[in-house]
Design a protein around this motif. Structure first.
Motif, PDB file in Angstrom:
ATOM      1  N   SER A  98      35.498  41.683  45.237  1.00  0.00           N
ATOM      2  CA  SER A  98      35.084  41.182  43.318  1.00  0.00           C
ATOM      3  C   SER A  98      33.182  41.816  43.229  1.00  0.00           C
ATOM      4  O   SER A  98      33.617  42.786  42.217  1.00  0.00           O
ATOM      5  CB  SER A  98      33.761  40.116  43.824  1.00  0.00           C
ATOM      6  OG  SER A  98      35.296  39.103  43.372  1.00  0.00           O
ATOM      7  N   SER A  99      32.497  42.370  43.773  1.00  0.00           N
ATOM      8  CA  SER A  99      31.133  42.952  43.739  1.00  0.00           C
ATOM      9  C   SER A  99      31.553  44.605  43.008  1.00  0.00           C
ATOM     10  O   SER A  99      31.430  45.294  43.112  1.00  0.00           O
ATOM     11  CB  SER A  99      30.680  42.834  44.633  1.00  0.00           C
ATOM     12  OG  SER A  99      30.569  42.826  46.412  1.00  0.00           O
ATOM     13  N   THR A 100      32.162  44.909  44.373  1.00  0.00           N
ATOM     14  CA  THR A 100      32.592  46.242  44.377  1.00  0.00           C
ATOM     15  C   THR A 100      33.681  46.820  43.587  1.00  0.00           C
ATOM     16  O   THR A 100      33.531  47.521  42.735  1.00  0.00           O
ATOM     17  CB  THR A 100      34.058  46.576  45.718  1.00  0.00           C
ATOM     18  OG1 THR A 100      32.769  46.573  46.797  1.00  0.00           O
ATOM     19  CG2 THR A 100      34.238  47.952  45.417  1.00  0.00           C
ATOM     20  N   LEU A 101      34.885  45.498  42.601  1.00  0.00           N
ATOM     21  CA  LEU A 101      35.576  45.741  41.244  1.00  0.00           C
ATOM     22  C   LEU A 101      34.664  45.436  40.460  1.00  0.00           C
ATOM     23  O   LEU A 101      34.972  46.809  39.073  1.00  0.00           O
ATOM     24  CB  LEU A 101      36.879  44.828  41.071  1.00  0.00           C
ATOM     25  CG  LEU A 101      37.651  45.091  43.059  1.00  0.00           C
ATOM     26  CD1 LEU A 101      38.394  43.406  42.235  1.00  0.00           C
ATOM     27  CD2 LEU A 101      38.654  45.938  43.211  1.00  0.00           C
ATOM     28  N   PRO A 118      37.149  33.292  37.527  1.00  0.00           N
ATOM     29  CA  PRO A 118      36.967  33.587  35.902  1.00  0.00           C
ATOM     30  C   PRO A 118      38.436  34.953  35.946  1.00  0.00           C
ATOM     31  O   PRO A 118      38.198  35.572  37.052  1.00  0.00           O
ATOM     32  CB  PRO A 118      36.028  33.731  35.438  1.00  0.00           C
ATOM     33  CG  PRO A 118      35.037  34.583  36.811  1.00  0.00           C
ATOM     34  CD  PRO A 118      35.886  33.671  38.062  1.00  0.00           C
ATOM     35  N   ILE A 119      38.719  35.087  34.549  1.00  0.00           N
ATOM     36  CA  ILE A 119      39.859  36.429  34.325  1.00  0.00           C
ATOM     37  C   ILE A 119      39.341  36.780  33.080  1.00  0.00           C
ATOM     38  O   ILE A 119      39.226  35.920  32.343  1.00  0.00           O
ATOM     39  CB  ILE A 119      41.282  36.164  34.333  1.00  0.00           C
ATOM     40  CG1 ILE A 119      42.039  37.096  35.124  1.00  0.00           C
ATOM     41  CG2 ILE A 119      41.627  35.038  34.070  1.00  0.00           C
ATOM     42  CD1 ILE A 119      43.656  36.741  34.617  1.00  0.00           C
ATOM     43  N   THR A 142      29.610  37.325  39.796  1.00  0.00           N
ATOM     44  CA  THR A 142      30.548  38.064  39.932  1.00  0.00           C
ATOM     45  C   THR A 142      31.093  38.524  37.895  1.00  0.00           C
ATOM     46  O   THR A 142      30.227  40.210  38.171  1.00  0.00           O
ATOM     47  CB  THR A 142      30.977  38.843  40.823  1.00  0.00           C
ATOM     48  OG1 THR A 142      30.623  38.615  41.550  1.00  0.00           O
ATOM     49  CG2 THR A 142      31.518  39.906  41.039  1.00  0.00           C
ATOM     50  N   MET A 143      31.174  38.038  37.816  1.00  0.00           N
ATOM     51  CA  MET A 143      32.485  38.430  36.660  1.00  0.00           C
ATOM     52  C   MET A 143      31.340  39.080  35.359  1.00  0.00           C
ATOM     53  O   MET A 143      31.233  39.928  34.397  1.00  0.00           O
ATOM     54  CB  MET A 143      32.782  37.264  36.024  1.00  0.00           C
ATOM     55  CG  MET A 143      33.354  37.051  34.415  1.00  0.00           C
ATOM     56  SD  MET A 143      35.193  38.789  34.688  1.00  0.00           S
ATOM     57  CE  MET A 143      36.613  38.121  35.069  1.00  0.00           C
ATOM     58  N   ALA A 153      40.211  39.873  37.609  1.00  0.00           N
ATOM     59  CA  ALA A 153      39.917  38.298  37.971  1.00  0.00           C
ATOM     60  C   ALA A 153      38.421  38.641  39.383  1.00  0.00           C
ATOM     61  O   ALA A 153      39.482  39.464  40.267  1.00  0.00           O
ATOM     62  CB  ALA A 153      41.297  38.073  38.157  1.00  0.00           C
ATOM     63  N   ALA A 154      37.786  37.331  39.259  1.00  0.00           N
ATOM     64  CA  ALA A 154      36.672  37.812  40.172  1.00  0.00           C
ATOM     65  C   ALA A 154      36.969  36.145  40.367  1.00  0.00           C
ATOM     66  O   ALA A 154      37.370  35.610  40.681  1.00  0.00           O
ATOM     67  CB  ALA A 154      35.667  37.799  39.636  1.00  0.00           C
TER      68      ALA A 154
END
Length: 256
Positions: free
Chosen positions: A69-72, A219-220, A92-93, A86-87
């Motif tokens: 998630s952090s990379t995205l 979350p998304i 992160t989100m 979506a994380a």
């Protein structure tokens, strides 16, 4: 890893596809292509949902990209094109929110961390505390990744000092180390352990405050500058719909 999904064979979804089509139609015209960036732990469930979405909307293509998630989130902040994110954690989100890259996030699922060992359990691990034994080799996620941050919180709450022999880029990489027997134990999400079937054994982290620390919310959000916002919103709606909830529950997630 990017994956392009195509419509599954006729009869694959039954009535569920029709329900999803009706729910998504309310979001506006659904057509074209979208790219969904999603936490690695969502790979199985979001692959299924992408197939269901395409089946409900012939001609639409969903391309999924799974990773830490952090990379995205960093890719989004850096301007990478995408339509849905979506994380595996709210924090992160929040990076994407603070960069004004996404619309208001909605929590759609909850997951929790568990200890996993190879099926044969060569390290004789029976509880979280065993990860602190000097003879047990452990794989954890990198600390910047949600699964790494949650693992750190769990170990801190349990009062354990664990020195991993490796820190992996995402939860799937940790799982692979365990499945191949390259380490005695790892910490992954219960959904990943479930998806692995009999290749690994899951051991709960504990109860009370330790168990509470193991949870993380997912979350998304749609991406603000999406070139196909209506279709992006329709996919996000599917994830949060009863049909999406059924897929997520089957994968081992719980409701927020």
């Amino acid at each position: 890893m990017r994956q392009r999904h195509h419509r599954p064979p006729r009869g694959h979804l039954g009535g569920a596809a029709s329900a999803g089509a009706g729910a998504s139609a309310a979001a506006g015209p659904v057509s074209g292509e979208i790219t969904v960036l999603a936490a690695a732990s969502l790979k199985e469930s979001f692959t299924t949902l992408a197939q269901q979405f395409e089946a409900a909307h012939p001609g639409v293509t969903v391309t999924t990209s799974f990773g830490a998630s952090s990379t995205l989130a960093q890719q989004l902040v850096s301007g990478a094109p995408a339509d849905v994110f979506a994380a595996a954690s709210a924090s992160t989100m929040q990076r994407a929110v603070q960069a004004d890259r996404v619309d208001t996030p909605q929590t759609f699922a909850v997951n929790e961390l568990t200890v996993v060992v190879p099926a044969a359990n060569p390290g004789h691990v029976t509880a979280l505390a065993d990860l602190a034994r000097p003879d047990v080799t452990v794989a954890l996620c990198q600390q910047a990744v949600p699964c790494g941050a949650v693992a750190a919180a769990v170990l801190d709450r349990a009062g354990l000092q664990v020195t991993p022999v490796t820190r992996e880029a995402d939860v799937k990489a940790v799982l692979t180390k365990v499945r191949l027997g390259e380490v005695d134990a790892g910490m992954v999400y219960v959904t990943d352990a479930k998806a692995s079937g009999a290749t690994v054994r899951a051991i709960p982290v504990g109860t009370g405050a330790v168990a509470q620390a193991a949870g993380t919310s997912y979350p998304i959000a749609t991406v603000k500058d999406s070139a196909n916002h209506a279709t992006a919103q329709a996919f996000a709606d599917l994830v949060r719909s009863p049909q999406g909830r059924a897929v997520l529950t089957d994968a081992g997630f719980t409701a927020p």
